[in-house]
Scaffold this active site. Structure first.
Site, PDB file in Angstrom:
ATOM      1  N   ASN A 196       0.862  -1.189   0.000  1.00  0.00           N
ATOM      2  CA  ASN A 196       0.000   0.000   0.000  1.00  0.00           C
ATOM      3  C   ASN A 196       0.896   1.235   0.000  1.00  0.00           C
ATOM      4  OD1 ASN A 196      -2.536   1.351   2.291  1.00  0.00           O
ATOM      5  ND2 ASN A 196      -2.355   1.530   0.080  1.00  0.00           N
ATOM      6  N   TYR A 202      -6.457  13.800  -2.372  1.00  0.00           N
ATOM      7  CA  TYR A 202      -6.275  13.121  -1.097  1.00  0.00           C
ATOM      8  C   TYR A 202      -5.790  14.133  -0.069  1.00  0.00           C
ATOM      9  CZ  TYR A 202      -4.002  10.049   2.306  1.00  0.00           C
ATOM     10  OH  TYR A 202      -3.616   9.420   3.460  1.00  0.00           O
ATOM     11  N   GLU A 241      -9.311  11.881   7.116  1.00  0.00           N
ATOM     12  CA  GLU A 241      -8.583  11.566   5.879  1.00  0.00           C
ATOM     13  C   GLU A 241      -9.618  11.585   4.763  1.00  0.00           C
ATOM     14  OE1 GLU A 241      -7.380   7.402   5.484  1.00  0.00           O
ATOM     15  OE2 GLU A 241      -5.504   8.011   4.556  1.00  0.00           O
ATOM     16  N   TYR A 264     -10.864  11.743   0.459  1.00  0.00           N
ATOM     17  CA  TYR A 264     -10.571  11.378  -0.938  1.00  0.00           C
ATOM     18  C   TYR A 264     -11.664  11.945  -1.838  1.00  0.00           C
ATOM     19  CZ  TYR A 264      -7.852   7.283   0.828  1.00  0.00           C
ATOM     20  OH  TYR A 264      -6.968   6.440   1.438  1.00  0.00           O
ATOM     21  N   GLU A 275      -3.149   6.104  -4.858  1.00  0.00           N
ATOM     22  CA  GLU A 275      -3.042   5.085  -3.816  1.00  0.00           C
ATOM     23  C   GLU A 275      -3.027   3.740  -4.513  1.00  0.00           C
ATOM     24  OE1 GLU A 275      -5.568   5.158  -0.370  1.00  0.00           O
ATOM     25  OE2 GLU A 275      -4.782   3.210   0.287  1.00  0.00           O
TER      26      GLU A 275
END
Ligand SMILES: *[C@@H]1O[C@H](CO)[C@@H](O)[C@H](O)[C@H]1NC(C)=O
Ligand SMILES: *[C@@H]1O[C@H](CO)[C@@H](O)[C@H](O)[C@H]1NC(C)=O
Ligand SMILES: *[C@@H]1O[C@H](CO)[C@@H](O)[C@H](O)[C@H]1NC(C)=O
Ligand SMILES: *[C@@H]1O[C@H](CO)[C@@H](O)[C@H](O)[C@H]1NC(C)=O
Length: 239
Positions: A66, A98, A107, A109, A204
């Site tokens: 990741n 992001y 967080e 997106y 990502e």
């Protein structure tokens, strides 16, 4: 007469391109000033910065791999975030705006494109909840929220926080994101944001391989092709 009008506009067009009406100050405001470069031990990723807001990445992750790499702005703000590029994946990956806020720790997106093996929507997760949709930049985005427990964040490796996602229902890899439209839609849905930290146009990558070349600060000159986002989910919750 027609010919005369045409030649005047031709002269104007020439003048405009010779003396672009963009100040140095505006250029500096728009130049990306933030880099994201995070990967875990199972990722195999190359990430290099190019000139004029560009970056390129290639990866070939092992199972459990990741990473998130990208370029953008610190602090994040309400702006027209332009980007253009290519995104080619064999595996699982997102092309997304992001970012993070603190107090509360969030967080977020804005997913512009995603790839997965098989028919899968990025929100397909038992702990994700939908909070309606928003319209922005010529598309519909679904709003999703999920809690992350004991996960890595910008303030530490074992933190609990919220993830908010806007998921474009027609995927493309190049365009303009009105970031404020997403921030306001999340807040209106009760998904609170804190103090803005940074935001990048990022990749990502999870399992699999791929490559991307993205330029931040430049919008595509033509409309990018769009593909309909998969609506298949093994599980779905709405609020
Ligand atoms: C993004 O592009 C739009 C027009 O296409 C422009 O108005 C805006 O200023 C650009 N944003 C940045 C940060 O350069
Ligand atoms: C990203 O991090 C890796 C590993 O620390 C490093 O080798 C690479 O140079 C970094 N790339 C950029 C563009 O910062
Ligand atoms: C990263 O770059 C090195 C050096 O060019 C290359 O040998 C390696 O295959 C690249 N890895 C990936 C995953 O692209
Ligand atoms: C669901 O989300 C959790 C937390 O982010 C993650 O660990 C898990 O792998 C996800 N499950 C699927 C099926 O994507």
């Amino acid at each position: 007469m027609l010919f005369h009008t045409f030649s005047v506009s031709l002269v104007l067009a020439t003048l405009t391109s010779a003396f672009p009406f963009e100040s140095l100050f505006e250029k500096r405001q728009n130049a990306p000033n933030s880099v994201q470069n995070w990967s875990n031990d199972f990722a195999d990723v190359n990430f290099t910065l190019g000139s004029g807001g560009s970056f390129s990445t290639t990866w070939n992750n092992r199972p459990g791999g990741n990473f998130v790499v990208g370029r953008g702005y610190r602090p994040a703000r309400d702006m027209l975030f332009n980007y253009t590029g290519t995104f080619s994946v064999n595996g699982w990956a997102y092309l997304a705006l992001y970012g993070w806020t603190t107090d509360p720790l969030v967080e977020y997106y804005v997913i512009e494109a995603s790839k997965s093996l098989g028919d899968h929507n990025p929100s397909d997760n038992a702990s994700a909840t939908q909070y309606g949709t928003l319209q922005s930049d010529g598309a519909t985005y679904e709003i999703w929220q999920k809690e992350r427990i004991n996960a890595p964040s910008i303030i530490g490796d074992h933190t609990d926080f919220q993830q908010y996602w806007s998921i474009r229902t027609s995927m493309h890899s190049g365009g303009t994101i009105n970031t404020g439209n997403h921030f306001r839609a999340w807040e209106a849905a009760g998904l609170k944001l804190g103090k803005q930290n940074y935001m990048v146009m990022g990749i990502e990558g999870q399992q699999g391989r791929g490559s991307a070349t993205i330029t931040v600060g430049v919008a595509p000159t033509t409309r990018m092709p769009e593909t309909t986002t998969s609506t298949y989910r093994s599980i779905r919750r709405t609020q």
